[in-house]
Design a protein around this motif. Structure first.
Motif, mmCIF file in Angstrom:
data_model
loop_
_atom_site.group_PDB
_atom_site.id
_atom_site.type_symbol
_atom_site.label_atom_id
_atom_site.label_comp_id
_atom_site.label_asym_id
_atom_site.label_seq_id
_atom_site.Cartn_x
_atom_site.Cartn_y
_atom_site.Cartn_z
ATOM 1 N N TRP A 81 0.658 -1.121 -0.226
ATOM 2 C CA TRP A 81 -0.194 -0.152 0.185
ATOM 3 C C TRP A 81 0.295 0.899 0.240
ATOM 4 O O TRP A 81 0.502 2.536 -0.420
ATOM 5 C CB TRP A 81 -0.532 0.420 1.185
ATOM 6 C CG TRP A 81 -0.104 -0.206 2.869
ATOM 7 C CD1 TRP A 81 0.184 -1.113 3.288
ATOM 8 C CD2 TRP A 81 0.090 1.174 3.378
ATOM 9 N NE1 TRP A 81 0.976 -0.367 4.552
ATOM 10 C CE2 TRP A 81 0.899 0.671 4.375
ATOM 11 C CE3 TRP A 81 -0.142 2.285 3.140
ATOM 12 C CZ2 TRP A 81 1.535 1.639 5.433
ATOM 13 C CZ3 TRP A 81 0.934 3.518 3.882
ATOM 14 C CH2 TRP A 81 1.604 2.808 5.091
ATOM 15 N N THR A 82 1.910 1.041 0.415
ATOM 16 C CA THR A 82 3.033 2.032 0.875
ATOM 17 C C THR A 82 3.270 2.678 -0.748
ATOM 18 O O THR A 82 3.145 4.243 -0.404
ATOM 19 C CB THR A 82 4.343 1.640 1.256
ATOM 20 O OG1 THR A 82 5.174 1.220 0.218
ATOM 21 C CG2 THR A 82 4.357 1.347 2.452
ATOM 22 N N GLY A 83 3.062 2.183 -1.925
ATOM 23 C CA GLY A 83 3.545 3.475 -3.058
ATOM 24 C C GLY A 83 2.249 3.921 -3.453
ATOM 25 O O GLY A 83 2.642 5.436 -3.733
ATOM 26 N N ALA A 84 0.981 3.079 -3.854
ATOM 27 C CA ALA A 84 0.101 3.677 -3.441
ATOM 28 C C ALA A 84 -0.708 5.298 -2.738
ATOM 29 O O ALA A 84 -1.163 6.118 -3.391
ATOM 30 C CB ALA A 84 -1.507 2.760 -3.913
ATOM 31 N N ALA A 85 -0.140 4.713 -1.840
ATOM 32 C CA ALA A 85 -0.126 6.312 -0.681
ATOM 33 C C ALA A 85 -0.204 7.062 -1.127
ATOM 34 O O ALA A 85 -0.103 7.892 -1.216
ATOM 35 C CB ALA A 85 0.102 5.702 0.458
ATOM 36 N N ALA A 86 1.653 6.793 -1.210
ATOM 37 C CA ALA A 86 2.473 8.080 -1.665
ATOM 38 C C ALA A 86 2.112 8.900 -2.847
ATOM 39 O O ALA A 86 2.324 9.875 -2.619
ATOM 40 C CB ALA A 86 3.870 7.462 -1.032
ATOM 41 N N THR A 87 1.497 7.950 -4.225
ATOM 42 C CA THR A 87 1.270 8.810 -4.790
ATOM 43 C C THR A 87 0.235 9.414 -5.016
ATOM 44 O O THR A 87 0.276 10.491 -5.367
ATOM 45 C CB THR A 87 0.274 6.967 -6.598
ATOM 46 O OG1 THR A 87 1.919 6.990 -6.678
ATOM 47 C CG2 THR A 87 0.212 8.129 -7.576
#
Length: 295
Positions: A81-87
Motif C-alpha cells: 500500500w505504501t507506493g499507492a499512498a505516496a502517489t
C-alpha cells in the motif's frame, strides 16, 4: 452538458460511493481517477480547465476522500500500500494548489488544508519507519513542500505537528537530512516564502536547523542545517538577527563541533553573522551558493 474532464470527476465520485470497496481499492481508484482527470485537463488549450478540475475535485468531496484514505491506520491496509499512498499524497497536494474554493474559501484554508497537511505528515511518519520506503518518504515530504510554497500559513502547523516531531526525533541521518532539505527546497523555490512567515514561525524554523546542529553528528546534515540558516539570513536580512541571537552559544557550538567537517567556509560565515552585533558582518554580506546540492 458536462465536459470530458467534468464527466471523469463525476464518474469518480460515483464509483467512490461503492461501500464494498476496501481501503486499498479506494486508494487505487482515487489515484487512477484523479490522474485521469488531471491528464485530460492538462491537454486542453484553456489553462483555466485545470483550475476547474481541481475545484470540482474539492467541491465534490473527492479530495476529502483522499484525506481520509491517507489518514487510515496502516493496520487496516494490506499488501504493497505504501507506493499507492505516496502517489495519492502527491496528487492530493497538487490538487490543493491552484484550486478555487469559491464561497467555501474560509473552510478550505482553515479546516481542509490543515487536514491535508496532517494526513501527509501522518503518512510520512509511517513511511519513515520502513527501511524500504525511503524514496516514498522523500516523495511525501516533497508533497508537503509543494503545499507549503502555495500556502505559507501551514508552516507553523507543520513545525508544531506531533507527526513532524516524531519524524524529527528519528535518529536516521537520511530522515534528518530530508527534513532540513524540505525547508531548503521550499525557501529556494519560493523567494517570498520566508518573508510571509511570522516571527514565531521563523523562530520555529530556526529551531529546526539549530536543533539538528546540536544533536546530529552527520556532516551532511550539519552542512545542510548551516546552509538553511544562511539561506534564511540571505532572504530575511536584518529581520533574522534578533531571532538568531536568541540561540545563545550557537557560535561556540559551530566552532567546537562543526569545524573540520568539510564546510568551514559556511561555518565561518555563520559564526560571523551571529557575531555581527559586534560589527563583524551584516546579513546583507551573506553569499550563499544555491547551486550546491546535498545527497
Amino acid at each position: 452538458m458536462e465536459s470530458v474532464e467534468e464527466a471523469v470527476v463525476s464518474e469518480l465520485k460515483k464509483q467512490l460511493q461503492d461501500e464494498d470497496l476496501n481501503p486499498e481499492q479506494k486508494i487505487n481508484l482515487l489515484n487512477n481517477g484523479i490522474n485521469k482527470a488531471l491528464n485530460v485537463a492538462a491537454v486542453q488549450t484553456d489553462s483555466s480547465v485545470l483550475t476547474r478540475v481541481k475545484s470540482q475535485l474539492y467541491h465534490t468531496g473527492v479530495l476529502s476522500q483522499c484525506v481520509r484514505a491517507l489518514s487510515l491506520d496502516p493496520i487496516r491496509l494490506r499488501g504493497n500500500w505504501t507506493g499507492a499512498a505516496a502517489t495519492l499524497a502527491q496528487l492530493t497536494s497538487s490538487c490543493c494548489v491552484g484550486v478555487d474554493p469559491g464561497k467555501h474559501s474560509k473552510a478550505f484554508h482553515r479546516l481542509f488544508l490543515p487536514s491535508v497537511i496532517d494526513s501527509l505528515l501522518s503518512l510520512a511518519s509511517q513511511l519513515m519507519r520502513r527501511v524500504e520506503s525511503s524514496s516514498l518518504f522523500r516523495k511525501v515530504m516533497d508533497s508537503v513542500s509543494w503545499l507549503l510554497r502555495a500556502h505559507t500559513q501551514l508552516t507553523t502547523q507543520v513545525l508544531s505537528s506531533v507527526h513532524y516531531e516524531r519524524i524529527q526525533m528519528c535518529d536516521d541521518a537520511t530522515v534528518s537530512l530530508l527534513c532540513v532539505q524540505l525547508w531548503i527546497q521550499t525557501c529556494t523555490a519560493s523567494r517570498d516564502f520566508l518573508s510571509r512567515l511570522s516571527d514565531d514561525s521563523v523562530l520555529l524554523l530556526l529551531n529546526e536547523a539549530v536543533g539538528q546542529l546540536a544533536v546530529s553528528s552527520d556532516s551532511v546534515v550539519g552542512r545542510a542545517s548551516v546552509r538553511l540558516i544562511l539561506l534564511m539570513a540571505n532572504q530575511l536580512q536584518l529581520r533574522l538577527q534578533p531571532l538568531l541571537l536568541s540561540f545563545r552559544g550557537l557560535d561556540n557550538l559551530l566552532d567546537k563541533d562543526w569545524r573540520g567537517q568539510g564546510f568551514d567556509q559556511e561555518v565561518d560565515q555563520l559564526i560571523a553573522l551571529i557575531q555581527s552585533d559586534r560589527g563583524t558582518m551584516s546579513p546583507s554580506q551573506v553569499r550563499l551558493d544555491t547551486s550546491q546540492s546535498f545527497p
